[in-house]
Design a protein around this motif. Sequence first.
Motif, PDB file in Angstrom:
ATOM      1  N   ALA A 183      16.001  -8.062  -4.162  1.00  0.00           N
ATOM      2  CA  ALA A 183      14.738  -8.424  -3.519  1.00  0.00           C
ATOM      3  C   ALA A 183      13.608  -7.513  -3.979  1.00  0.00           C
ATOM      4  N   ILE A 184      13.932  -6.247  -4.261  1.00  0.00           N
ATOM      5  CA  ILE A 184      12.907  -5.278  -4.643  1.00  0.00           C
ATOM      6  C   ILE A 184      12.496  -5.424  -6.104  1.00  0.00           C
ATOM      7  N   GLU A 185      13.433  -5.743  -6.965  1.00  0.00           N
ATOM      8  CA  GLU A 185      13.157  -5.734  -8.404  1.00  0.00           C
ATOM      9  C   GLU A 185      11.918  -6.553  -8.816  1.00  0.00           C
ATOM     10  N   PRO A 186      11.698  -7.769  -8.270  1.00  0.00           N
ATOM     11  CA  PRO A 186      10.521  -8.552  -8.697  1.00  0.00           C
ATOM     12  C   PRO A 186       9.179  -7.916  -8.354  1.00  0.00           C
ATOM     13  N   ILE A 187       9.128  -7.066  -7.307  1.00  0.00           N
ATOM     14  CA  ILE A 187       7.832  -6.446  -6.948  1.00  0.00           C
ATOM     15  C   ILE A 187       7.546  -5.198  -7.779  1.00  0.00           C
ATOM     16  N   LEU A 188       8.497  -4.800  -8.584  1.00  0.00           N
ATOM     17  CA  LEU A 188       8.265  -3.684  -9.500  1.00  0.00           C
ATOM     18  C   LEU A 188       7.555  -4.234 -10.724  1.00  0.00           C
TER      19      LEU A 188
ATOM     20  N   THR B  57       0.859  -1.177   0.000  1.00  0.00           N
ATOM     21  CA  THR B  57       0.000   0.000   0.000  1.00  0.00           C
ATOM     22  C   THR B  57       0.901   1.235   0.000  1.00  0.00           C
ATOM     23  N   SER B  58       0.305   2.394  -0.181  1.00  0.00           N
ATOM     24  CA  SER B  58       1.091   3.609  -0.415  1.00  0.00           C
ATOM     25  C   SER B  58       2.025   3.964   0.734  1.00  0.00           C
ATOM     26  N   PHE B  59       1.651   3.656   1.991  1.00  0.00           N
ATOM     27  CA  PHE B  59       2.499   4.076   3.111  1.00  0.00           C
ATOM     28  C   PHE B  59       3.818   3.318   3.154  1.00  0.00           C
TER      29      PHE B  59
ATOM     30  N   LEU C 279       1.403   2.479  -7.660  1.00  0.00           N
ATOM     31  CA  LEU C 279       1.875   2.976  -6.371  1.00  0.00           C
ATOM     32  C   LEU C 279       3.222   3.685  -6.513  1.00  0.00           C
ATOM     33  N   PHE C 280       4.139   3.043  -7.243  1.00  0.00           N
ATOM     34  CA  PHE C 280       5.466   3.626  -7.400  1.00  0.00           C
ATOM     35  C   PHE C 280       5.426   4.860  -8.294  1.00  0.00           C
ATOM     36  N   ALA C 281       4.652   4.804  -9.368  1.00  0.00           N
ATOM     37  CA  ALA C 281       4.577   5.949 -10.277  1.00  0.00           C
ATOM     38  C   ALA C 281       3.989   7.172  -9.577  1.00  0.00           C
ATOM     39  N   ALA C 282       2.916   6.967  -8.810  1.00  0.00           N
ATOM     40  CA  ALA C 282       2.292   8.086  -8.093  1.00  0.00           C
ATOM     41  C   ALA C 282       3.266   8.703  -7.101  1.00  0.00           C
ATOM     42  N   PHE C 283       4.016   7.856  -6.411  1.00  0.00           N
ATOM     43  CA  PHE C 283       4.998   8.353  -5.450  1.00  0.00           C
ATOM     44  C   PHE C 283       6.092   9.153  -6.152  1.00  0.00           C
ATOM     45  N   MET C 284       6.584   8.647  -7.263  1.00  0.00           N
ATOM     46  CA  MET C 284       7.662   9.316  -7.994  1.00  0.00           C
ATOM     47  C   MET C 284       7.206  10.670  -8.546  1.00  0.00           C
ATOM     48  N   LEU C 285       5.990  10.717  -9.047  1.00  0.00           N
ATOM     49  CA  LEU C 285       5.489  11.968  -9.623  1.00  0.00           C
ATOM     50  C   LEU C 285       5.225  13.019  -8.552  1.00  0.00           C
ATOM     51  N   GLN C 286       4.871  12.581  -7.349  1.00  0.00           N
ATOM     52  CA  GLN C 286       4.679  13.533  -6.248  1.00  0.00           C
ATOM     53  C   GLN C 286       6.000  13.994  -5.645  1.00  0.00           C
ATOM     54  N   ASN C 287       7.062  13.223  -5.890  1.00  0.00           N
ATOM     55  CA  ASN C 287       8.360  13.513  -5.276  1.00  0.00           C
ATOM     56  C   ASN C 287       9.474  13.471  -6.330  1.00  0.00           C
ATOM     57  N   PRO C 288       9.403  14.334  -7.330  1.00  0.00           N
ATOM     58  CA  PRO C 288      10.346  14.251  -8.458  1.00  0.00           C
ATOM     59  C   PRO C 288      11.804  14.455  -8.064  1.00  0.00           C
ATOM     60  N   LYS C 289      12.072  15.361  -7.130  1.00  0.00           N
ATOM     61  CA  LYS C 289      13.465  15.593  -6.729  1.00  0.00           C
ATOM     62  C   LYS C 289      14.025  14.380  -5.990  1.00  0.00           C
ATOM     63  N   TYR C 290      13.220  13.824  -5.101  1.00  0.00           N
ATOM     64  CA  TYR C 290      13.666  12.644  -4.360  1.00  0.00           C
ATOM     65  C   TYR C 290      13.838  11.454  -5.304  1.00  0.00           C
ATOM     66  N   ASP C 291      12.939  11.333  -6.258  1.00  0.00           N
ATOM     67  CA  ASP C 291      13.037  10.277  -7.265  1.00  0.00           C
ATOM     68  C   ASP C 291      14.347  10.409  -8.036  1.00  0.00           C
ATOM     69  N   GLN C 292      14.652  11.608  -8.492  1.00  0.00           N
ATOM     70  CA  GLN C 292      15.872  11.822  -9.264  1.00  0.00           C
ATOM     71  C   GLN C 292      17.117  11.558  -8.428  1.00  0.00           C
TER      72      GLN C 292
END
Length: 199
Positions: free
Chosen positions: A131-136, A110-112, A143-156
Amino acid sequence: FKITESSKSVSNHLKLIRAFPKALLDDVLVISKYLESKKIKIHESSQCEVLIHHEHIVVPSRIYITKLRCIEFHNFSLTQRQILWCILTRHHNGFVRQRALERLIKTDLTSFMIPFIFQLLGEYVQEILEAIEPILDANNQGLFAAFMLQNPKYDQTTQSRIVSYWNEYYRIKYPNFNDFIGYKILNKLKSFVLTYQHN
């Protein structure tokens, strides 16, 4: 001004509360009380400040606990266990971080949880990336896309760290970045955002 054990306890409670959405407050307080009994210490600086659904979240950079013998936590609800595993992904011991991550990702994401998982992408442990790669995958890409778009600097910043850690620690083993697990992860993350934006 003397910092007492009581004031440290209050400080830890506040830090843990700030690490999760307000909707989880009751469960976070249960876990915070448990972790206080285990003498949790939370690193003072270098916290990760991000947004989840426009709610400000501050994830600890590192926590210190030495009295945990097991991280299954069967006496807690699923949500409370997920909160605990999220917190333990910030543990100072890399093996504990990995074990907590492995338990967390066996549950429905979930998002949290995303800020805690995403923060691990910006660290140097290859086994954690693997370990993380298979859940992508398609189930979690929103979930990941929404998080990245809300946090572009942190994503980069995180994506840059993946490349930097490859260059620092893994370039001899993987001379071609395309052969490193981080390359697969970066490609997936970029495709998630593109797909999300076109839907």
